[in-house]
Each structure stands twice: as structure tokens, then as C-alpha cells.
Design an enzyme around this catalytic site. Structure first.
Site, PDB file in Angstrom:
ATOM      1  N   GLU A 217      55.183  26.356  -1.735  1.00  9.14           N
ATOM      2  CA  GLU A 217      56.219  26.901  -0.851  1.00  9.14           C
ATOM      3  C   GLU A 217      55.962  28.365  -0.519  1.00  9.14           C
ATOM      4  OE1 GLU A 217      58.411  25.287   0.689  1.00  9.14           O
ATOM      5  OE2 GLU A 217      58.689  23.400  -0.393  1.00  9.14           O
ATOM      6  N   ASP A 362      51.553  14.233   2.483  1.00  4.92           N
ATOM      7  CA  ASP A 362      51.394  14.504   3.917  1.00  4.92           C
ATOM      8  C   ASP A 362      50.407  15.618   4.253  1.00  4.92           C
ATOM      9  OD1 ASP A 362      53.189  16.201   2.669  1.00  4.92           O
ATOM     10  OD2 ASP A 362      54.575  16.314   4.338  1.00  4.92           O
ATOM     11  N   GLU A 466      66.281  11.150   5.818  1.00  6.31           N
ATOM     12  CA  GLU A 466      65.232  11.569   4.892  1.00  6.31           C
ATOM     13  C   GLU A 466      64.371  10.375   4.457  1.00  6.31           C
ATOM     14  OE1 GLU A 466      63.433  14.769   2.548  1.00  6.31           O
ATOM     15  OE2 GLU A 466      64.244  14.360   4.528  1.00  6.31           O
ATOM     16  N   GLU A 485      58.672  18.097  11.429  1.00  7.59           N
ATOM     17  CA  GLU A 485      57.475  17.279  11.636  1.00  7.59           C
ATOM     18  C   GLU A 485      57.486  16.524  12.960  1.00  7.59           C
ATOM     19  OE1 GLU A 485      57.426  18.474   7.527  1.00  7.59           O
ATOM     20  OE2 GLU A 485      59.020  17.636   8.789  1.00  7.59           O
TER      21      GLU A 485
END
Length: 586
Positions: A217, A362, A466, A485
Site C-alpha cells: 500500500e 491481480d 465486492e 479497476e
């Protein structure tokens, strides 16, 4: 008593027929009953309802399974022609796609144009939404990390509850929101506010904090934004206007370097080279740190770390990030070529064996390709193309072609990394990045179809849940944390939204980091100020392989799309309606 037997018999018969219809046609309740069925939307079974065969004596005597499955279960003797006779002509059967005909005009009216007035209106709406968030953060929350919209005040790490990783992984007491929005201010054309924000960051931000943050992050949100803003600020072409200002002495780059140094302890004392998931910005890896991390978290550092190394001439950061990627790659399944989603950084054992395109996986795939685009290292391309082939072979379900043929629409599912068998029936919103990555890889046709699927879910719910259960046609997890995304995939596919933005007119080509920060595809990033310190290790592509790339990466992708498709709806109306039906829109 005979009438009771008759009634019971009729009830049993009705239940039996209903059960058969449910199993054969999928016309009953859409329930999984706890089983992991293979992907099947049951649409192709409706094809059976449109057969135009005339009942014959032989068919009347056929079993139920023979009659519903067609000629391949019938005895060949019944269909052989006599000597000298022509074989009987089969009547053309009707496709279940007939169900979705008749809507071409509806879809053409809705999607074939994007009027300038509507574009302008929506662009202004996007601008207003950004400033609603940004202005209120600056008014009520700065210099805290983010605005708590309920209490209308700022918040940082949860010091009273260190285990609250949903907050503490992201918030590090370093004015996160201000840093994270720097390049966005330039995209919106607000040069003066960008300059003011940069000066505020230089004057107020320090990473010498007793904050334990997630390496991933901090990298994508803070390090990525500082690097992006520095590059845009110092670009000699100044494509976003005169953004440079007197007195700037690369302070953003120095801050980025300082933060990266504080993240380096995560890569120390691991037997595999895969980093610990968290570090304390002052003291390093916490004593109680866990030894498990996700594939995306450990393998999505190469873009930011690599750019930093090439900007400052220090190979350390790219080396540790690349070592982690190689370690994960060597541990992929020998059977399928797939990776799992959670790994032990000391033993190299897969703790989570789910392989998919969503959470935990991902950006690993994303950064293999984007690293190749930025740095030109053929090793990255070789790994991505091998991974993409495994994804297509084991995760993709549905018909072979997006815009042609029969069968279910293409969909990528979650499977066991070793067997390739489906392990659940949900997908998550993070997977919506993949159509954009397919565009960058030149597989535009598959990108169009997969994007249409996520867009159909958006149309139904007004957002991406989600988690969405494709078997039940319903959300599994009912919240939407404003994920970007699908936006990036939409942008990369259709780019019609703000044609005159300097992002498109500057002469540069840009790429988005996984957090949406923009960096130019610059020849500087393909030059190293050090000797090659990254020799290939066992399990990574060799130099010989690299000299024979399987993917024509330098050729134009424009010719991969048929001419007629470039000037029509990207997806035929019949298939668009099929996807809408698949997610329960009608």
C-alpha cells in the site's frame, strides 16, 4: 386405498419430472446447494427447446436421455442410409441465441454514439465529484491521512487498535490523500493547486514516523504518487502547462527515496527473497510479523521500485523487487503454470492455492506486462506471456471467440492452482482490471467481451459488488469501496472521454500504475546506469528464450480488429443482450 396410491403416484411423478427438467435444462431454481458445479449458465441447454425435428416412430421409443441429447446418443443403425440412397438431410437447428435477437436497434441507439454535449456534461460531473472530496479533505482533514465523512474530521492510523489492518495497512500518518491526488490535479488542469499541494507536501510530510504500514500500500499510493508528480513536474516539455516552479530541487524524489529505504527491511531475513508484508517506518519489520503474504502484495513492487532505481542510478530497489517476482515465478505449479494467492515467505509453501485474477493475484500479472512496457526487459514479457497462456488454458470458460459462435460468454473463474478445477463460483471487483491488461497485450477481442460482462453487472446494481456470484446471479459481498479497476479498463478500451486532455496530446504515451498514477513511457527508463546485476536464475526465462520472443510486442495492434468492427458496436447486439441476461438484467 387405491385412490391414495394414485395421488401419491401422481405427486411423485410430478416431482420427478420437475427434477429432470431442472437438471437437464436449468429451468428450476438457480441453487448450488453447496456444490461447486462447473461453470454453466444453462443458456446452451435452451437450444434443445428450439429443435425442429419431427417426432418419428423411433424417436417415440427413445429414452428420455436420447431425446434431449440428440442424435449422438441414438443408435447408428437407425440413421444409416440404404445402398444407393442419399443420406437424409438434417434440418438446421435453431440457436438459443434466437432468444436475444430483435434488440439490435435498442443497443445501437444506446451505445453507438457518445455525443459531445453528454461527454462535456459527464466530464464536469467527474470534476465536481473530485473537488467535492478534495476540498472537504483539505478543509476538514489535512494534514491527517483521510477524511472521516461521518464525523467530518481527519483520521490517521488506529493507534489504539494495532490489529485494525484495514486502517493501519494504508494510513501511515503521512497526509495520504494529499500525496495520492498530486498527479490528478494536473490531469484536471489545475496547475496552481498542484504547485500549492507540492509545496505543502515538501513542507509538512515526513516518513520518520512510528507507523506500521503495508509495503504494497505504501508503495502504490505514496511512492508511486511522489515519483509520478516529480516526473511531471520536471518534464522539459511541460505538457500540462508550466507546472515547474522556481526553487524546486527534486524534493519529491528525495522523499520517494527516503520512503523506499524505510521499506527495504521487508526484504531482509527472508529465505525466499519474498518480502514481509509490513514494516514499521522507524524500526523495520515488527517482531510479531507474520510470515505469510499474498502474491500481488509481494510481486507488485517492480514498477515503482524500478523507476526509482533508474531515476537515481541505484539498482538496489529494482533488484529486491525483481528478486521477489522471480521467487514467486519459480514456485508456480508444474502442472498448470499457475500461482496461488498466499505464500509463506520463509518456506516457499503455498498457504492459499486459489488461482484467479482478483484479490491477492491481480497486480502481479499487471506489473509483469507493465514492467516490460516501461523497462523493456524481455524476461518480464516472457513471464507474462507464459502466465497469460496458463490463464487462458485453465481460468477461461465459455465459447472460444468473444464476437462469434455459440456457447456461454467468456468468463475467468477461480481454480485450484494445481488441478485447474473450479473451487468457487464468485468473482471479485478487482478482476475488472483484466480487460485493460488484455488491451495492453493486444488481445482486444477478449477484452471487449469481459469488459461487457463487468459493465452488465454495473448496470444491474449501479456499482460492482465486492464479490459477485455468477452462479446465483447475486452479490456475495455487498459493498463497493470505490475501486478504479473497471474505470481503467473502460478508459483503455474506449478513450473517448476527454480527447483534448494533455494526457492525449503531449506526444508522450503514458501508463497507469496499479493505483492509477500516470508515468510516461520514457526511454530513460530503458537505460540502466549499472551493469546487469540480475542474472537469470533457475525457473526464469533464459537469454536464449528472451532472444526469441513469442509475442510481437513492437507491432501495432490496430490490425488485430476487423475493419467492420472498428466502425460498429464493439460487441454484437445479440451477445450484449446475452451477457445482460447472464447477470439477471432481464
Amino acid at each position: 386405498m387405491r385412490w391414495r396410491s394414485l395421488v401419491i403416484g401422481l405427486v411423485v411423478l410430478r416431482l420427478s419430472v420437475s427434477c429432470v427438467l431442472w437438471l437437464a435444462f436449468g429451468l428450476g431454481p438457480n441453487l448450488s446447494l453447496g456444490f461447486n458445479f462447473h461453470l454453466n449458465f444453462n443458456l446452451h441447454k435452451l437450444d434443445l427447446l428450439f429443435r425442429e425435428e419431427t417426432p418419428t416412430e423411433s424417436s417415440k421409443g427413445s429414452s428420455w436421455s436420447q431425446r434431449i441429447h440428440g442424435p449422438k446418443y441414438e443408435e447408428t443403425a437407425a440413421t444409416c442410409a440404404k445402398a444407393g440412397e442419399e443420406p437424409p438431410k438434417k434440418k438446421k437447428k435453431s440457436s438459443y441465441l434466437r432468444l436475444f435477437d430483435g434488440s439490435e436497434d435498442e443497443y445501437a441507439r444506446r451505445y453507438s454514439s457518445f455525443p459531445d454535449a453528454l461527454k462535456s456534461q459527464m466530464k464536469e460531473m467527474a470534476r465536481e465529484m473530485f473537488y467535492f472530496g478534495y476540498d472537504n479533505y483539505m478543509k476538514y482533514a489535512f494534514p491527517e491521512d483521510e477524511l472521516n465523512p461521518i464525523d467530518c474530521k481527519g483520521r490517521g492510523p488506529d493507534a489504539l487498535n494495532p490489529s485494525n489492518i484495514n486502517i493501519n495497512d494504508v494510513l501511515g500518518n503521512y497526509s495520504l490523500t494529499l500525496i495520492d491526488t498530486l498527479d490528478t490535479l494536473l490531469v484536471l488542469g489545475n496547475v496552481s493547486e498542484f504547485q500549492r499541494a507540492v509545496k505543502l507536501v515538501i513542507e509538512t510530510v515526513s516518513f520518520d514516523k512510528d507507523s506500521t504500514v503495508q509495503v504494497f500500500e505504501a508503495n502504490i499510493r505514496i511512492l508511486g504518487s511522489l515519483i509520478s508528480a516529480h516526473i511531471l513536474l520536471t518534464d522539459p516539455k511541460q505538457p500540462f502547462g508550466k507546472v515547474n516552479f522556481e526553487g524546486y530541487e527534486n524534493e519529491l524524489l528525495h522523499l520517494a527515496h527516503d520512503l523506499a529505504v524505510r521499506l527495504l527491511p521487508a526484504f531482509e531475513h527472508t529465505d525466499t527473497g519474498i518480502p514481509y508484508p509490513r514494516v514499521n517506518l522507524k524500526t523495520g519489520v515488527p517482531l510479531d510479523s507474520i510470515n505469510e503474504t499474498c502474491t500481488a502484495g509481494a510481486g507488485s513492487l517492480l514498477v515503482e521500485f524500478g523507476i526509482l532505481s533508474r531515476l537515481i542510478g541505484d539498482s538496489t530497489f529494482e533488484w529486491v523487487a525483481r528478486r521477489a517476482v522471480r521467487a514467486l515465478w519459480r514456485l508456480r505449479s508444474n502442472e498448470t503454470g499457475l500461482l496461488g494467492n498466499v505464500i509463506n515467505i520463509q518456506t516457499g509453501q503455498w498457504v492459499g492455492k486459489q488461482s484467479g485474477l482478483g484479490a491477492g493475484m491481480d497486480s502481479f500479472y499487471e506489473y509483469l506486462l507493465k514492467s516490460y512496457i516501461l523497462f523493456g526487459e524481455e524476461e518480464d514479457n516472457q513471464m507474462f506471456q507464459a502466465a497469460y497462456e496458463s490463464i487462458q488454458n485453465h481460468l477461461r470458460r465459455g465459447r472460444d471467440l468473444c464476437n462469434e459462435g455459440e456457447g456461454d460468454p467468456p468468463l475467468y473463474v477461480n481454480v485450484n492452482m494445481n488441478s485447474g478445477e473450479i473451487i468457487n463460483t464468485w468473482i471479485d471487483s478487482l478482476q475488472a482490471f483484466f480487460p485493460g491488461l488484455q488491451v495492453l497485450n493486444g488481445d482486444v477481442d477478449n477484452a471487449i467481451c469481459l469488459h461487457a460482462f463487468y459493465y452488465a453487472i454495473w448496470k444491474r446494481f449501479g456499482a460492482l459488488p465486492e464479490r459477485y456470484n455468477w452462479q446465483l446471479q447475486a452479490p456475495d459481498v455487498h459493498f463497493y469501496p470505490l475501486r478504479p479497476e473497471l474505470v481503467e479498463s473502460t478508459y483503455l478500451l474506449y478513450q473517448l472521454f476527454d480527447e483534448n486532455n494533455p494526457l492525449h496530446k503531449s506526444g508522450h504515451k503514458y501508463i497507469f500504475t496499479t493505483e492509477g498514477h500516470i508515468v510516461p513511457i520514457d526511454k530513460r527508463f530503458r537505460e540502466k546506469q549499472w551493469d546487469d546485476l540480475f542474472p537469470c536464475e533457475e525457473g526464469t526465462p533464459s537469454e536464449t528464450e528472451s532472444n526469441n520472443p513469442s509475442h510481437p510486442s513492437n507491432t501495432s495492434n490496430c490490425n488485430r480488429i476487423p475493419v467492420e468492427q472498428r466502425f460498429a458496436l464493439p460487441l454484437k447486439s445479440v451477445y450484449m443482450k446475452q451477457i445482460d441476461h447472464m447477470v439477471g438484467l432481464f
